[in-house]
Motif scaffolding. Structure first.
Motif, short mmCIF file in Angstrom:
data_model
loop_
_atom_site.label_atom_id
_atom_site.label_comp_id
_atom_site.label_asym_id
_atom_site.label_seq_id
_atom_site.Cartn_x
_atom_site.Cartn_y
_atom_site.Cartn_z
N VAL A 151 0.75 -1.00 0.01
CA VAL A 151 -0.03 -0.25 0.17
C VAL A 151 1.36 0.92 0.14
O VAL A 151 0.26 2.28 -0.87
N VAL A 152 2.53 1.76 1.34
CA VAL A 152 2.92 2.14 1.02
C VAL A 152 3.29 2.18 0.12
O VAL A 152 3.13 3.50 -0.83
N PHE A 153 4.32 1.74 -1.00
CA PHE A 153 4.98 2.14 -2.24
C PHE A 153 3.97 2.19 -3.02
O PHE A 153 4.89 2.63 -3.76
N GLY A 154 3.12 1.44 -3.44
CA GLY A 154 1.96 2.41 -4.37
C GLY A 154 1.21 3.39 -4.02
O GLY A 154 1.63 3.64 -5.51
N VAL A 155 1.17 3.84 -3.14
CA VAL A 155 0.85 4.90 -2.67
C VAL A 155 2.07 5.83 -3.33
O VAL A 155 1.99 6.98 -4.10
N LEU A 156 3.11 5.15 -3.63
CA LEU A 156 4.26 6.26 -3.97
C LEU A 156 4.53 6.39 -5.13
O LEU A 156 4.69 7.96 -6.26
N ILE A 157 4.63 5.70 -5.54
CA ILE A 157 4.46 5.80 -6.74
C ILE A 157 3.25 6.70 -7.79
O ILE A 157 3.09 6.34 -9.01
N THR A 158 1.87 5.43 -7.38
CA THR A 158 1.13 6.76 -7.36
C THR A 158 1.17 8.35 -7.47
O THR A 158 0.94 9.09 -8.49
N ILE A 159 1.87 8.87 -6.46
CA ILE A 159 2.11 10.31 -6.33
C ILE A 159 2.57 10.46 -8.01
O ILE A 159 2.61 11.58 -7.96
N ALA A 160 4.23 9.91 -7.66
CA ALA A 160 4.77 10.33 -9.12
C ALA A 160 4.14 10.43 -10.17
O ALA A 160 4.48 11.12 -11.12
N PHE A 161 3.03 9.02 -10.85
CA PHE A 161 3.00 9.50 -12.08
C PHE A 161 1.85 10.82 -11.48
O PHE A 161 1.52 10.79 -13.23
#
Length: 279
Positions: free
Chosen positions: A241-251
């Motif tokens: 969840v944490v890593f996915g949110v970080l990648i989402t923010i980057a995109f």
């Protein structure tokens, strides 16, 4: 009606291909590979055909130019994301590799995951997100389709509300953001496939609660459900969840920089569009 026709066309390919993959899994991993890849290959032109017929425009989101490189970029992100999550679980002693698993199982899972990644991205990002975004704007469309993507996983074995929420946040948000940033379905398809294949085909853990065959490694997870994901697999892990949110923010940062965010249409804009269509 374009929403209905597009959903029906892609869902039909997904259903027929899914049934074929299920039958093939009981016979041979190589047959599963062929049927799964064939389903993925057929789904894209079917999507392109139905969108051209219902929207009368070039289907740029599945344009051939640069498709291979975009899929590869997405797949690399998905594999690295999975590797990062499982490296943290291994550091805590919650993921263990005992040796080589089943290369043949990995072959079959490649086809299975290819079919799932392509058809799900065409349905959720290609049809649902894209059309809803036209009406509601980027943010609401991302929220609605992410939630729907998470809820759809409640039908999986070992699924619960936490698993659905985790999928909605980490996958629904991340895959939607990947489409927004690129305005192409190839990167989210590659990302979806890379994650799924790495989780099941390489690292041999559960994929969204499904009892998939053993992959390349003979491995096992353990530990608290919120950390390891339990029977649902790493998608239920807080690390994911944490890593996915970080990648989402980057995109999403990239999408904003490129001017790809769509504002919510005002009622007057929708009325004007309706008048134009009526003419």
């Amino acid at each position: 009606m374009r929403l209905v026709w597009q959903l029906v066309a892609v869902a039909a390919v997904s259903f027929v291909g899914g049934q074929g993959v299920t039958v093939a899994q009981d016979k041979s991993p190589w047959l599963t590979l062929v049927v799964g890849v064939l389903t993925a290959v057929v789904a894209v032109p079917v999507y392109g055909w139905v969108v051209r017929r219902t929207e009368h425009r070039p289907v740029t989101e599945v344009a051939r130019a640069g498709a291979g490189a975009a899929i590869a970029r997405g797949a690399v992100i998905g594999v690295l994301l999975c590797g990062a999550v499982l490296a943290n679980l291994a550091f805590l002693g919650h993921y263990r590799v005992d040796g080589l698993g089943s290369p043949a199982g990995a072959v079959g899972l490649f086809g299975f995951m290819a079919a799932a990644a392509v058809t799900e991205e065409l349905l959720y990002r290609g049809v649902l997100f894209r059309i809803i975004e036209e009406r509601t704007g980027t943010w609401l469309a991302l929220t609605l389709t992410g939630a729907l993507f998470g809820l759809s996983h409640l039908l999986n074995p070992h699924a619960d509300l936490w698993g659905a929420v985790a999928i909605a946040v980490e996958a629904g948000g991340m895959l939607g953001a990947a489409y927004i940033a690129t305005r192409s379905l190839w990167v989210p398809i590659g990302l979806h496939f890379g994650w799924n294949f790495a989780v099941g085909g390489i690292f041999s853990t559960e994929v969204s609660g499904n009892g998939t065959p053993q992959g390349l490694l003979d491995a096992a997870t353990s530990g608290p459900k919120l950390i390891s994901g339990g029977d649902f697999g790493p998608e239920g892990s807080l690390y994911t969840v944490v890593f996915g949110v970080l990648i989402t923010i980057a995109f999403l940062w990239l999408a904003r920089r490129r001017g790809h965010l769509v504002p919510r249409r005002r009622r007057t804009d929708r009325a004007a569009a309706a008048v134009t269509l009526a003419r």
